[in-house]
Scaffold this motif. Structure first.
Motif, mmCIF file in Angstrom:
data_model
loop_
_atom_site.group_PDB
_atom_site.id
_atom_site.type_symbol
_atom_site.label_atom_id
_atom_site.label_comp_id
_atom_site.label_asym_id
_atom_site.label_seq_id
_atom_site.Cartn_x
_atom_site.Cartn_y
_atom_site.Cartn_z
ATOM 1 N N LEU A 1 -6.968 10.637 6.137
ATOM 2 C CA LEU A 1 -6.630 9.906 5.098
ATOM 3 C C LEU A 1 -5.540 8.806 5.458
ATOM 4 N N VAL A 2 -5.799 7.487 5.530
ATOM 5 C CA VAL A 2 -4.829 6.590 5.787
ATOM 6 C C VAL A 2 -4.096 5.873 4.789
ATOM 7 N N PHE A 3 -2.705 5.820 4.820
ATOM 8 C CA PHE A 3 -1.909 5.729 3.951
ATOM 9 C C PHE A 3 -1.209 4.416 4.092
ATOM 10 N N THR A 4 -1.256 3.343 3.629
ATOM 11 C CA THR A 4 -0.895 2.084 3.785
ATOM 12 C C THR A 4 0.228 1.729 2.676
ATOM 13 N N GLU A 5 1.548 1.383 3.486
ATOM 14 C CA GLU A 5 2.397 0.943 2.507
ATOM 15 C C GLU A 5 2.238 -0.593 2.215
ATOM 16 N N GLU A 6 2.176 -1.333 1.306
ATOM 17 C CA GLU A 6 1.828 -2.642 1.153
ATOM 18 C C GLU A 6 3.186 -3.409 1.372
ATOM 19 N N ASP A 7 2.877 -4.671 2.082
ATOM 20 C CA ASP A 7 3.908 -5.490 2.024
ATOM 21 C C ASP A 7 4.204 -6.050 0.837
ATOM 22 N N LYS A 8 5.492 -6.936 0.658
ATOM 23 C CA LYS A 8 5.737 -7.336 -0.514
ATOM 24 C C LYS A 8 4.829 -8.110 -1.473
ATOM 25 N N TYR A 9 4.180 -8.989 -0.767
ATOM 26 C CA TYR A 9 3.179 -9.715 -1.613
ATOM 27 C C TYR A 9 1.789 -9.373 -1.471
ATOM 28 N N GLY A 10 1.726 -8.193 -0.699
ATOM 29 C CA GLY A 10 0.455 -7.737 -0.723
ATOM 30 C C GLY A 10 -0.633 -8.467 0.076
ATOM 31 N N LEU A 11 -0.215 -9.586 0.736
ATOM 32 C CA LEU A 11 -1.259 -10.319 1.423
ATOM 33 C C LEU A 11 -1.797 -9.565 2.531
ATOM 34 N N TYR A 12 -0.961 -8.968 3.387
ATOM 35 C CA TYR A 12 -1.457 -8.589 4.697
ATOM 36 C C TYR A 12 -2.086 -7.131 4.714
ATOM 37 N N SER A 13 -1.851 -6.379 3.501
ATOM 38 C CA SER A 13 -2.223 -4.924 3.421
ATOM 39 C C SER A 13 -3.703 -5.286 2.794
ATOM 40 N N ASN A 14 -3.826 -6.338 1.973
ATOM 41 C CA ASN A 14 -5.248 -6.641 1.490
ATOM 42 C C ASN A 14 -6.139 -6.971 2.757
ATOM 43 N N SER B 1 -16.060 11.872 5.391
ATOM 44 C CA SER B 1 -15.670 10.614 4.803
ATOM 45 C C SER B 1 -14.221 10.334 5.175
ATOM 46 N N ALA B 2 -14.082 9.022 5.255
ATOM 47 C CA ALA B 2 -12.739 8.613 5.924
ATOM 48 C C ALA B 2 -12.183 7.582 4.527
ATOM 49 N N CYS B 3 -10.801 7.450 4.355
ATOM 50 C CA CYS B 3 -10.369 6.721 3.310
ATOM 51 C C CYS B 3 -8.742 5.985 3.589
ATOM 52 N N ILE B 4 -8.926 4.784 3.056
ATOM 53 C CA ILE B 4 -7.846 4.074 3.450
ATOM 54 C C ILE B 4 -7.148 3.699 1.762
ATOM 55 N N ILE B 5 -5.816 4.047 1.720
ATOM 56 C CA ILE B 5 -5.320 3.635 0.491
ATOM 57 C C ILE B 5 -4.131 2.747 0.602
ATOM 58 N N THR B 6 -4.045 1.583 -0.125
ATOM 59 C CA THR B 6 -2.981 0.919 -0.146
ATOM 60 C C THR B 6 -2.052 1.370 -1.272
ATOM 61 N N VAL B 7 -0.721 1.155 -1.019
ATOM 62 C CA VAL B 7 0.263 1.591 -2.108
ATOM 63 C C VAL B 7 1.406 0.561 -2.259
ATOM 64 N N PRO B 8 1.674 -0.027 -3.295
ATOM 65 C CA PRO B 8 2.911 -0.918 -3.224
ATOM 66 C C PRO B 8 4.308 0.073 -3.027
ATOM 67 N N ALA B 9 4.766 0.421 -1.996
ATOM 68 C CA ALA B 9 5.565 1.517 -1.694
ATOM 69 C C ALA B 9 6.940 0.904 -2.076
ATOM 70 N N HIS B 10 7.105 -0.552 -1.787
ATOM 71 C CA HIS B 10 8.512 -0.985 -2.028
ATOM 72 C C HIS B 10 8.872 -0.924 -3.552
ATOM 73 N N LEU B 11 7.705 -0.756 -4.589
ATOM 74 C CA LEU B 11 7.982 -0.684 -5.781
ATOM 75 C C LEU B 11 8.418 0.706 -6.439
ATOM 76 N N ILE B 12 8.027 1.522 -5.356
ATOM 77 C CA ILE B 12 8.334 3.060 -5.864
ATOM 78 C C ILE B 12 9.821 3.298 -5.709
ATOM 79 N N GLN B 13 10.469 3.660 -7.069
ATOM 80 C CA GLN B 13 11.992 3.896 -6.806
ATOM 81 C C GLN B 13 12.305 5.345 -6.423
ATOM 82 N N ASN B 14 11.662 6.258 -6.816
ATOM 83 C CA ASN B 14 11.873 7.636 -6.293
ATOM 84 C C ASN B 14 11.381 8.033 -4.933
#
Lengths: 249, 341
Positions: B1-14, B214-227
């Motif tokens: 399970l690959v977890f990717t924290e997105e960059d601010k504008y989501g360009l590169y994680s996309n 199976s293998a999975c990649i998830i992108t998450v806008p981590a910079h927005l998560i406050q908690n």
């Protein structure tokens, strides 16, 4: 006998200790109930084989009772209605009831000695407790669960409990810190695994602090603290005194 | 399970997300694409085109030989001991693992139309009722899990169908999980209504992945998560966690240390499966750059400090940034942040 050991890791992965305790107790001939919440059975099996113990054989002869959290979770959520009539140990996931009674019942029934058992002392091993909080259990429920387990396993059955938790000094996860701090106060032995303060090093993977809670024995003595550093290899972990890594000498 | 924290504008994680899917197409794996933002058909249309091995290796080879011929002339005079060390390898030498992609072109549709792929586009799926027990999870997540489980079961990725001779791998890509489009408010509020939805989802997903091929990649806008507690728990539940930090709009854009690069890659955790140790690379400082045709991730190395008119303040800056880089990796060990020598 009757000891509660807390495995605690900070900024690094302390699961090698879990593998160690698992093979240690199995080799000692104890009956082990392993609540494995984070990884699959084959992962533990493969590592245990490297350490010289076969988990499948232990399961077959009844020495090891393995709760594979990931698999039970799938059975609970995607499976059809229960055939055996026994509630799943992870019942708290679907009901939203925040107590872990079903999990405790599972532990109790697996470790209560049956008539034909000839194993030495029961052992409960949990990897890892912090996952229960992620799954929606309240911290108080987790502490209650541990307390009930201690009563049954440590006091009544004179067995041992080993539990792994994650913690961080500047962690923002207050629920987790609450659980960890509370468990620290109740433990007889704490094995605290940390990363080196100076950062990543190829030869020394971290340091381990061994705290023997002598102060719990009411003899007015302080806790004994010992610190070692370690390096994990493929089949073994070597411990050495601080600063005396093989790479340095 | 690959977890990717997105960059601010989501360009590169996309971009990373599309690379994962494109690799799946080229290897002949089946794909499952889930998104609440873009329709999966559009995502697939934008996958980068694979480069045929020969042309890329030729390009790389040309560059390498050009550099080598220059260097051979000047052997080092003062620091001659360093001569024997291998040259700093910025990019890995061509290995047979994986493929390279040309970002300026899109993948020809014939390539992926022949593959079997499944999609999950949230606005279309909202009308159906979930059949599984909800366990207090966000309904969008519930539906997604149900869909994934159904595909795994139907297509036999979990080994339930012994008739199927050819075993294939399912590549799952989930875009922007945890954002408001999925109905989760962890990105918008400090005290979200249900902080356990995302972690429960990840746990069940992990169970599904472990049980099937199976293998999975998830992108998450981590910079927005406050908690931040959620991020800690999520890191615990994932096998691999990678964070992308782009320099767009931040003060690092003008920092001379980073002038060749577009952002940093933070590897927070690497998988430790089936063994006591994990394979950690020598260096932790990775940066990425997006050239016209290629997206590369390289080791970040300091350019030589040649100018003697560099003022003290900017030198201080460089040192600060360099210190922040070596923060280490979660699976092995991370040192305390502020340790001064």
């Amino acid at each position: 006998q009757g000891k509660f050991t807390l495995l605690r890791d900070t900024r690094t992965d302390g699961s090698f200790l879990v593998h160690h305790f698992l093979s240690f107790y199995l080799r000692a001939g104890c009956k082990v109930c392993f609540v494995a919440l984070l990884q699959s059975f084959s992962h533990y099996n493969i590592v245990a084989q490297k350490l010289g113990v076969s988990l499948t054989a232990a399961k077959e002869r009844g020495q090891l009772i393995f709760l594979e959290g990931l698999k039970s979770c799938l059975d609970l959520l995607f499976g059809e209605e229960e055939q055996s009539g026994q509630p799943s140990p992870l019942q708290f996931l679907s009901e939203g009831a925040s107590d872990l009674k079903a999990l405790f019942d599972f532990v109790r029934t697996s470790l209560t000695p049956a008539g034909s058992d000839s194993w030495k002392g029961p052992v409960l091993l949990v990897d890892d407790l912090s996952v229960l909080l992620s799954l929606g259990a309240a911290p108080v429920a987790v502490l209650d669960f541990i307390h009930y387990c201690r009563v049954v396993v440590c006091s009544q059955l004179k067995g041992n409990i080993v539990v792994l938790v994650h913690s961080n000094e500047d962690s923002e996860d207050e629920e987790n810190e609450l659980v960890v701090n509370s468990l620290c106060h109740h433990s007889d032995l704490i094995l605290w695994v940390e990363g080196l303060a100076t950062g990543f090093c190829k030869d020394v993977h971290g340091q381990i602090k061994i705290i023997r809670r002598v102060s719990l024995e009411l003899t007015a003595e302080k806790d004994l603290v010992q610190v070692y550093q370690y390096k994990i290899q493929d089949k073994n972990v070597t411990f050495f005194a601080r600063g005396l890594s093989a790479a340095v000498l | 399970l690959v977890f990717t924290e997105e960059d601010k504008y989501g360009l590169y994680s996309n971009l990373l997300f599309k690379y994962f899917l494109a690799e799946g197409v080229v290897c002949g794996h089946e794909l499952f694409v889930a998104s609440a933002k873009e329709h999966p058909d559009n995502i697939l249309k934008e996958l980068p085109a694979p480069l045929l091995d020969d042309t890329y290796r030729n390009e790389l080879g040309e560059e390498a030989t050009a550099v080598k011929s220059e260097d051979f002339q000047d052997s080092m005079k003062i620091a001659w001991r360093y001569q024997n060390l291998p040259k700093m390898e910025a990019s890995p030498t061509s290995t047979k693992f994986g493929h390279y992609y040309d970002v300026s072109k899109t993948m020809p549709p014939e390539l992926f139309q022949s593959r079997n792929w499944h999609s999950f586009y949230l606005p279309e799926e909202l009308s159906l009722q979930p059949k599984m027990k909800t366990c207090n999870m966000n309904s969008a997540y519930t539906r997604l899990l149900q869909s994934i489980q159904r595909i795994i079961y139907q297509e036999g990725f979990d080994g339930s169908d012994p008739q199927k001779k050819q075993k294939n791998i399912l590549r799952i890509g989930i875009q922007s999980l945890g954002s408001m489009l999925w109905g989760d408010d962890i990105c918008s509020s400090d005290t979200p209504e249900d902080i356990h939805s995302l972690t429960k989802f990840l746990y069940v997903l992990r169970a599904l992945l472990r049980k099937s091929l199976s293998a999975c990649i998830i992108t998450v806008p981590a910079h927005l998560i406050q908690n931040k507690a959620i991020m800690e728990r999520v890191t615990n539940l994932s096998d691999m966690v990678v964070g992308l930090e782009s320099f767009i709009g931040s003060e690092r854009e003008t920092n001379p240390l980073y002038k060749d690069y577009h952002g940093l890659v933070h590897v927070h955790q690497i998988p430790r499966l089936n063994s006591l140790i994990c394979d950690v690379s020598d260096t932790k400082d990775l940066a990425f750059r997006l050239k016209r045709k290629l997206f590369t991730i390289e080791r970040l190395h300091l350019p030589p400090d040649l100018s003697d008119t560099v003022s003290r303040t900017s030198k201080q800056d460089l040192a600060e940034s360099a210190k922040l880089l070596s923060s280490g990796c979660g699976a092995m060990a991370i040192g305390k942040k502020h340790l001064d020598f």
